[in-house]
Each structure stands twice: as structure tokens, then as C-alpha cells.
Design a protein around this motif. Structure first.
Motif, PDB file in Angstrom:
ATOM      1  N   ALA A 183      13.880 -79.043 -40.733  1.00 58.21           N
ATOM      2  CA  ALA A 183      14.148 -79.772 -41.974  1.00 58.21           C
ATOM      3  C   ALA A 183      13.488 -79.084 -43.160  1.00 58.21           C
ATOM      4  O   ALA A 183      14.072 -78.998 -44.260  1.00 58.21           O
ATOM      5  CB  ALA A 183      13.663 -81.215 -41.854  1.00 58.21           C
ATOM      6  N   LEU A 184      12.278 -78.579 -42.976  1.00 59.16           N
ATOM      7  CA  LEU A 184      11.590 -77.878 -44.055  1.00 59.16           C
ATOM      8  C   LEU A 184      12.268 -76.543 -44.372  1.00 59.16           C
ATOM      9  O   LEU A 184      12.130 -76.024 -45.478  1.00 59.16           O
ATOM     10  CB  LEU A 184      10.120 -77.659 -43.696  1.00 59.16           C
ATOM     11  CG  LEU A 184       9.274 -78.930 -43.609  1.00 59.16           C
ATOM     12  CD1 LEU A 184       7.872 -78.616 -43.113  1.00 59.16           C
ATOM     13  CD2 LEU A 184       9.208 -79.633 -44.957  1.00 59.16           C
ATOM     14  N   GLY A 185      12.990 -76.018 -43.407  1.00 60.11           N
ATOM     15  CA  GLY A 185      13.749 -74.796 -43.655  1.00 60.11           C
ATOM     16  C   GLY A 185      14.864 -74.994 -44.664  1.00 60.11           C
ATOM     17  O   GLY A 185      15.393 -74.018 -45.211  1.00 60.11           O
ATOM     18  N   LYS A 186      15.214 -76.239 -44.945  1.00 60.18           N
ATOM     19  CA  LYS A 186      16.282 -76.545 -45.890  1.00 60.18           C
ATOM     20  C   LYS A 186      15.762 -76.985 -47.250  1.00 60.18           C
ATOM     21  O   LYS A 186      16.547 -77.381 -48.121  1.00 60.18           O
ATOM     22  CB  LYS A 186      17.179 -77.634 -45.301  1.00 60.18           C
ATOM     23  CG  LYS A 186      17.826 -77.240 -43.977  1.00 60.18           C
ATOM     24  CD  LYS A 186      18.591 -78.406 -43.362  1.00 60.18           C
ATOM     25  CE  LYS A 186      19.167 -78.037 -42.003  1.00 60.18           C
ATOM     26  NZ  LYS A 186      19.864 -79.189 -41.358  1.00 60.18           N
ATOM     27  N   VAL A 187      14.450 -76.949 -47.454  1.00 64.38           N
ATOM     28  CA  VAL A 187      13.868 -77.355 -48.737  1.00 64.38           C
ATOM     29  C   VAL A 187      13.963 -76.189 -49.706  1.00 64.38           C
ATOM     30  O   VAL A 187      13.318 -75.151 -49.512  1.00 64.38           O
ATOM     31  CB  VAL A 187      12.404 -77.805 -48.565  1.00 64.38           C
ATOM     32  CG1 VAL A 187      11.768 -78.084 -49.923  1.00 64.38           C
ATOM     33  CG2 VAL A 187      12.338 -79.045 -47.681  1.00 64.38           C
ATOM     34  N   ASP A 188      14.748 -76.335 -50.742  1.00 59.94           N
ATOM     35  CA  ASP A 188      14.926 -75.275 -51.726  1.00 59.94           C
ATOM     36  C   ASP A 188      13.601 -74.928 -52.394  1.00 59.94           C
ATOM     37  O   ASP A 188      12.845 -75.811 -52.811  1.00 59.94           O
ATOM     38  CB  ASP A 188      15.932 -75.698 -52.804  1.00 59.94           C
ATOM     39  CG  ASP A 188      17.356 -75.817 -52.270  1.00 59.94           C
ATOM     40  OD1 ASP A 188      17.631 -75.196 -51.221  1.00 59.94           O
ATOM     41  OD2 ASP A 188      18.163 -76.538 -52.887  1.00 59.94           O
ATOM     42  N   GLY A 189      13.329 -73.639 -52.489  1.00 58.27           N
ATOM     43  CA  GLY A 189      12.132 -73.179 -53.168  1.00 58.27           C
ATOM     44  C   GLY A 189      10.905 -73.058 -52.292  1.00 58.27           C
ATOM     45  O   GLY A 189       9.877 -72.535 -52.747  1.00 58.27           O
ATOM     46  N   LEU A 190      10.980 -73.523 -51.069  1.00 62.47           N
ATOM     47  CA  LEU A 190       9.843 -73.421 -50.150  1.00 62.47           C
ATOM     48  C   LEU A 190       9.949 -72.090 -49.410  1.00 62.47           C
ATOM     49  O   LEU A 190      10.806 -71.916 -48.549  1.00 62.47           O
ATOM     50  CB  LEU A 190       9.834 -74.594 -49.181  1.00 62.47           C
ATOM     51  CG  LEU A 190       8.711 -74.620 -48.129  1.00 62.47           C
ATOM     52  CD1 LEU A 190       7.341 -74.507 -48.776  1.00 62.47           C
ATOM     53  CD2 LEU A 190       8.805 -75.882 -47.276  1.00 62.47           C
ATOM     54  N   ALA A 191       9.068 -71.145 -49.759  1.00 62.45           N
ATOM     55  CA  ALA A 191       9.173 -69.789 -49.230  1.00 62.45           C
ATOM     56  C   ALA A 191       8.559 -69.637 -47.849  1.00 62.45           C
ATOM     57  O   ALA A 191       9.122 -68.973 -46.980  1.00 62.45           O
ATOM     58  CB  ALA A 191       8.517 -68.802 -50.204  1.00 62.45           C
ATOM     59  N   TRP A 192       7.394 -70.242 -47.649  1.00 59.94           N
ATOM     60  CA  TRP A 192       6.686 -70.087 -46.379  1.00 59.94           C
ATOM     61  C   TRP A 192       6.270 -71.454 -45.836  1.00 59.94           C
ATOM     62  O   TRP A 192       5.752 -72.294 -46.563  1.00 59.94           O
ATOM     63  CB  TRP A 192       5.403 -69.270 -46.550  1.00 59.94           C
ATOM     64  CG  TRP A 192       5.586 -67.810 -46.878  1.00 59.94           C
ATOM     65  CD1 TRP A 192       6.755 -67.135 -47.064  1.00 59.94           C
ATOM     66  CD2 TRP A 192       4.531 -66.863 -47.075  1.00 59.94           C
ATOM     67  NE1 TRP A 192       6.507 -65.825 -47.357  1.00 59.94           N
ATOM     68  CE2 TRP A 192       5.150 -65.619 -47.373  1.00 59.94           C
ATOM     69  CE3 TRP A 192       3.150 -66.938 -47.032  1.00 59.94           C
ATOM     70  CZ2 TRP A 192       4.406 -64.471 -47.631  1.00 59.94           C
ATOM     71  CZ3 TRP A 192       2.402 -65.790 -47.280  1.00 59.94           C
ATOM     72  CH2 TRP A 192       3.021 -64.570 -47.569  1.00 59.94           C
ATOM     73  N   VAL A 193       6.468 -71.644 -44.533  1.00 61.89           N
ATOM     74  CA  VAL A 193       5.935 -72.790 -43.791  1.00 61.89           C
ATOM     75  C   VAL A 193       5.051 -72.227 -42.689  1.00 61.89           C
ATOM     76  O   VAL A 193       5.448 -71.286 -41.990  1.00 61.89           O
ATOM     77  CB  VAL A 193       7.056 -73.655 -43.188  1.00 61.89           C
ATOM     78  CG1 VAL A 193       6.475 -74.763 -42.312  1.00 61.89           C
ATOM     79  CG2 VAL A 193       7.928 -74.243 -44.290  1.00 61.89           C
ATOM     80  N   ARG A 194       3.879 -72.788 -42.526  1.00 62.13           N
ATOM     81  CA  ARG A 194       2.902 -72.252 -41.566  1.00 62.13           C
ATOM     82  C   ARG A 194       2.384 -73.385 -40.686  1.00 62.13           C
ATOM     83  O   ARG A 194       2.069 -74.472 -41.178  1.00 62.13           O
ATOM     84  CB  ARG A 194       1.748 -71.602 -42.333  1.00 62.13           C
ATOM     85  CG  ARG A 194       0.773 -70.814 -41.491  1.00 62.13           C
ATOM     86  CD  ARG A 194      -0.334 -70.227 -42.366  1.00 62.13           C
ATOM     87  NE  ARG A 194       0.178 -69.363 -43.407  1.00 62.13           N
ATOM     88  CZ  ARG A 194       0.489 -68.098 -43.260  1.00 62.13           C
ATOM     89  NH1 ARG A 194       0.343 -67.529 -42.072  1.00 62.13           N
ATOM     90  NH2 ARG A 194       0.949 -67.378 -44.266  1.00 62.13           N
ATOM     91  N   LEU A 195       2.277 -73.141 -39.387  1.00 63.55           N
ATOM     92  CA  LEU A 195       1.811 -74.156 -38.433  1.00 63.55           C
ATOM     93  C   LEU A 195       0.358 -73.892 -38.063  1.00 63.55           C
ATOM     94  O   LEU A 195       0.006 -72.781 -37.636  1.00 63.55           O
ATOM     95  CB  LEU A 195       2.664 -74.155 -37.168  1.00 63.55           C
ATOM     96  CG  LEU A 195       3.961 -74.988 -37.194  1.00 63.55           C
ATOM     97  CD1 LEU A 195       4.905 -74.498 -38.269  1.00 63.55           C
ATOM     98  CD2 LEU A 195       4.639 -74.962 -35.838  1.00 63.55           C
TER      99      LEU A 195
END
Length: 465
Positions: A241-253
Motif C-alpha cells: 500500500a505504501l508503494g502506491k503513495v505518491d511522492g514517497l521515495a523510500w520505505v524502510r523496515l
């Protein structure tokens, strides 16, 4: 009788982990929404707020020192209110109250929403100060969620984010239900309570709108996110779902337990473009005997199969782990297994800690405690092994071009810029130093950097077109 002095300013000291940092941002958000303003100097503050950590003995000492420092300020500002929040208050409020009469209020980990109540602040202002994220009419929700330990913030809570912040944290759950024998966290934070996917995504959108390019997902136990509300695959769904947030370049676990790390989550990480090929996974040990005494729910074989799956799915994944040496009963043979494990799996980043005997934990009652000198020696051995591995891994990056998020001028020298590539988490890993920077480069930009030089934990490079 004189009326109480109006509270207009607040000075904040935040200690401990990123989870504590988010709590601090929420407390400050409530205060700003109620009309206070932040000041950098404690000498100018009407409210002196310290959010404490009490995970191990060293953190407790640091927290007490911070409280005493602010207590000295209060001697010079007797009308100021000194508030001690967080884990130390949760764990030791009765003793602290007796020993520190200068403190006006102690606020536990699950009751920081009471801050406005204890300070007797009026209803919040309608105007939003700079840096304040809020979607609610009131700074803290009331009703069934109010009180310890059931409380958990949602995306409507006011949260203060420092200006020009492009990397931040999203706490998706509170508490922990794992019951590791050495850990006090469940007693400080309660059992795990997860937020919904929709709520987390809504906060992510607000953070991005505020300027965030990178969001680090955190919890006391990230991998079990959603299990308490009936969805063991919730984290994989959240990543997608966060992969579809416009403008969010990096997600880190970060803070991801090996237990319950599902194949769906491995696939979600590998297939989601903005999810960094990076994982912070505290493994603690590699001896099955020690893991059992720690009440960990994975064996060495299970951990190694998971590490293999991660590297097959993401060959360039950067792996960080945390290890605990000197747990009661750890033999020389157990420690050698751990050292061999580190040498074999060649993690990109390792944090090694000497076991701290914490009152209230099962491990503290074990009879076979390890001498302090032995614990310190074993920690230095692990860090020495890892230093050589990190040096070799960074040397292998020379000649490669990596996407880097630019922080701005280096803290080491104003002749260099500083940033991080996807394999480096904020505050805990190394950095990328950037030389010969173009004039148009700025803080918070994503730029491609060719690595030209390497060191033990950091690398150096220049921006390429």
C-alpha cells in the motif's frame, strides 16, 4: 492568592529509540496545538519536558542525568513545570517521586495524552503552527482509547515534525507480546496493539505532504504487526500500500523479528519499488541453547533459511542485525557459534550489546550471570569481526553508482556534503560523503552518486548526471 503563571513555551529533551522520538513528537504536537511554542533554551521555558528511556542501565543513567539537569533549571525558574515522561516514569515513578520532588508530573508510556490535562491547558487553537501535522479538532482523542496501556495514537493526533524533515518514522504498532526473557519492554509498553493499514497509510500521506521522502516503519515488534487484529500478513499488505503513495521515495523496515517473517512479506519487499532493499532484523544470538533461554521463538536453522530467502529475493539487500552477548549461561562454545555466524553471514551492519541484568525480567533471576569483563570482551570481539566485514563490503561499493538522499553539510567538515544510500538507515548506520558537489545540490534531494572511496563504515563519492 496569585493566579498561576500562563504556560507559553516548552523545552524538550527526547532520549532513547525512534519509537520514543515519535512519542515525543506527539506530545509536542499536543502542546503546540494548545498554543505553546518551542524554545531551544531550557532557561526560557515554562514547561520542561524530558521523554526518558529505561531499556537498560546505561539508558536509565542518561535519563536521570537529563532530569537532574532540568531540575537545576527549575530552581532558577520556580514557576516552570517539570514533566518526566516515557519508560523511566512507567517503570520507576514511585521511587523517582520520592527522590525528585522537583518533578511536577510523571507521565507513563501509555498516558502521554494526559499531558494537557495535568498541565491544565485550555482547548487547542484552531491555527496550526509550522511543523504541526493534525487532522483532528482536539490534540488528543478521548474515550475508550484513553489511558494506559490500551492507548495508541492514530493519524489524527497532532504530531510535531521539525521543519525541513525529509526522513521520518511511522510507528505502526505499540507494545510487544513476545516475552523474551531478557527484555523489559512488555512491562513498559504493554501487549502489542496494531493500527489499521488504512490509518498508517493516511499518516504516511500526511508525512509526505509535509516533505518526507523516506519513511521508516517501526514498532517494538514490526513483523507481528496486524497479528493482534487478525491479519498475520498485514505488514506485507502495508508495504504494498505504501508503494502506491505518491511522492514517497523510500520505505524502510526496522525492528523486524525473524519469527512470522512470511514469504508474502519477502515478496512484498522485493516487488515494491520504493521499499528499500534493507532490513533491520534483531536476531540476538545464533546458539540454539542461548536462543531457548532467551525465549526467542526461532532456531538458528530457521533464521538461516530466512536470510537465504531474503538474499535470493533481493541479492543486493543490506542486512542489519542486533546481537546480545553475555546472556546468563552463555558458554564459550555458545559465543564461538555466534562469532562464526557473524563471519558466515556477513551482515552489512551489526549492533552488539552486552547483556544488562534488568530487574523484573526472567533472565535477571537466572543464577549463571556472566562477569562484566567477559561480556565486554565478547562484545568487542563481535564488533571487531564486523568492522572487518563492513570495511570489505564498503570497498566493494567503489565504482558503483547509488541513489543517495542528501542531508546537507557534513557534521565532520563543511567541505563535504553528507547523505545516505538505500542500504543505510538514519542515525545508526554509516553515511555517504559527497565531494565536488554541484551548485544546485540541496538538502533533501535524491541524487545519483558514484562511490570513489571507502572506509570502515562510510563511503565517499561524487554526484553524476
Amino acid at each position: 492568592m496569585n493566579a498561576p503563571t500562563p504556560l507559553r513555551t516548552v523545552h524538550v529533551v527526547s532520549l532513547g529509540c525512534p519509537k520514543n522520538r515519535v512519542d515525543t513528537e506527539l506530545m509536542v504536537g499536543g502542546l503546540l496545538a494548545a498554543g505553546l511554542s518551542m524554545v531551544a533554551s531550557a532557561e526560557e521555558a515554562d514547561v520542561l519536558l524530558v521523554n526518558t528511556c529505561a531499556f537498560i542501565e546505561d539508558s536509565k543513567v542518561e535519563s536521570v542525568d537529563a532530569i537532574l539537569e532540568l531540575a537545576e533549571v527549575k530552581v532558577r525558574r520556580p514557576n516552570a513545570r517539570l514533566v518526566v515522561a516515557g519508560c523511566l516514569s512507567q517503570r520507576h515513578a514511585p521511587e523517582l517521586r520520592a527522590e525528585m520532588p522537583e518533578v511536577d508530573f510523571f507521565i507513563g508510556t501509555g498516558e502521554y495524552q494526559r499531558l494537557l490535562e495535568v498541565l491544565e491547558l485550555d482547548a487547542p487553537l484552531l491555527a496550526q503552527p509550522p511543523g504541526l501535522l493534525t487532522g483532528a479538532a482536539h490534540p488528543f482523542a478521548t474515550g475508550s482509547r484513553k489511558g494506559r496501556p490500551e492507548y495508541i495514537a492514530d493519524h489524527l493526533e497532532p504530531r510535531w515534525i521539525a521543519p525541513d524533515t525529509f526522513s521520518t518514522y511511522l510507528k505502526v504498532a505499540e507494545g510487544c507480546s513476545q516475552g523474551c526473557s531478557f527484555c523489559i519492554i512488555p512491562k513498559l509498553r504493554g501487549v502489542q496493539r496494531s493500527r489499521t493499514i488504512e490509518d498508517c497509510v493516511a499518516e504516511a500521506r500526511r508525512l509526505v505532504a509535509h516533505g518526507a521522502l523516506e519513511i521508516c516503519l517501526i514498532a517494538q515488534d514490526l513483523t507481528h504487526y496486524g497479528e493482534d487484529i487478525g491479519d498475520p500478513n498485514a505488514l506485507a499488505k502495508l508495504v504494498r500500500a505504501l508503494g502506491k503513495v505518491d511522492g514517497l521515495a523510500w520505505v524502510r523496515l526496522m525492528y523486524a523479528y525473524p519469527h512470522n517473517f512470511t514469504p508474502e512479506l519477502v515478496a512484498a519487499m522485493a516487488e515494491t519499488e520504493n521499499c528499500c532493499n534493507y532490513l533491520d532484523m534483531p536476531l540476538q544470538h545464533a546458539s540454539d541453547r542461548v536462543l531457548k533461554r532467551m525465549n526467542r521463538r526461532t532456531s538458528r536453522d530457521e533464521m538461516e533459511r530466512l536470510l537465504t530467502d531474503l538474499r535470493v529475493a533481493m541479492p543486493d539487500i543490506a542486512l542489519r542485525t542486533t546481537l546480545l552477548v553475555g546472556h546468563p549461561g552463555e558458554s564459550d562454545e555458545d559465543f564461538e557459534q555466534l562469532r562464526e555466524f557473524v563471519e558466515r553471514w556477513r551482515f552489512d551492519h551489526v549492533g552488539a550489546f552486552a547483556y544488562s541484568q534488568e530487574e523484573g525480567t526472567a533472565s535477571a533471576r537466572f543464577p549463571d550471570q556472566i562477569p562484566t569483563a567477559v561480556k565486554r570482551f565478547r562484545r568487542s570481539q563481535i564488533l571487531g569481526v564486523q568492522q572487518a566485514i563492513a570495511r570489505e563490503k564498503n570497498a566493494a561499493r567503489v565504482g558503483k553508482t547509488l541513489e543517495v538522499i542528501v542531508h546537507g553539510l557534513s557534521e565532520e567538515t563543511d567541505l563535504l556534503l553528507e547523505g545516505r544510500h538505500r542500504g543505510q538507515a538514519p542515525d545508526i548506520d554509516g553515511v555517504v560523503y559527497i565531494n565536488d558537489a554541484p551548485d544546485d545540490i540541496g538538502r533533501g534531494q535524491l541524487r545519483m552518486v558514484e562511490i570513489t572511496e571507502s572506509h570502515d563504515y562510510d563511503v565517499v563519492g561524487h554526484v553524476v548526471a
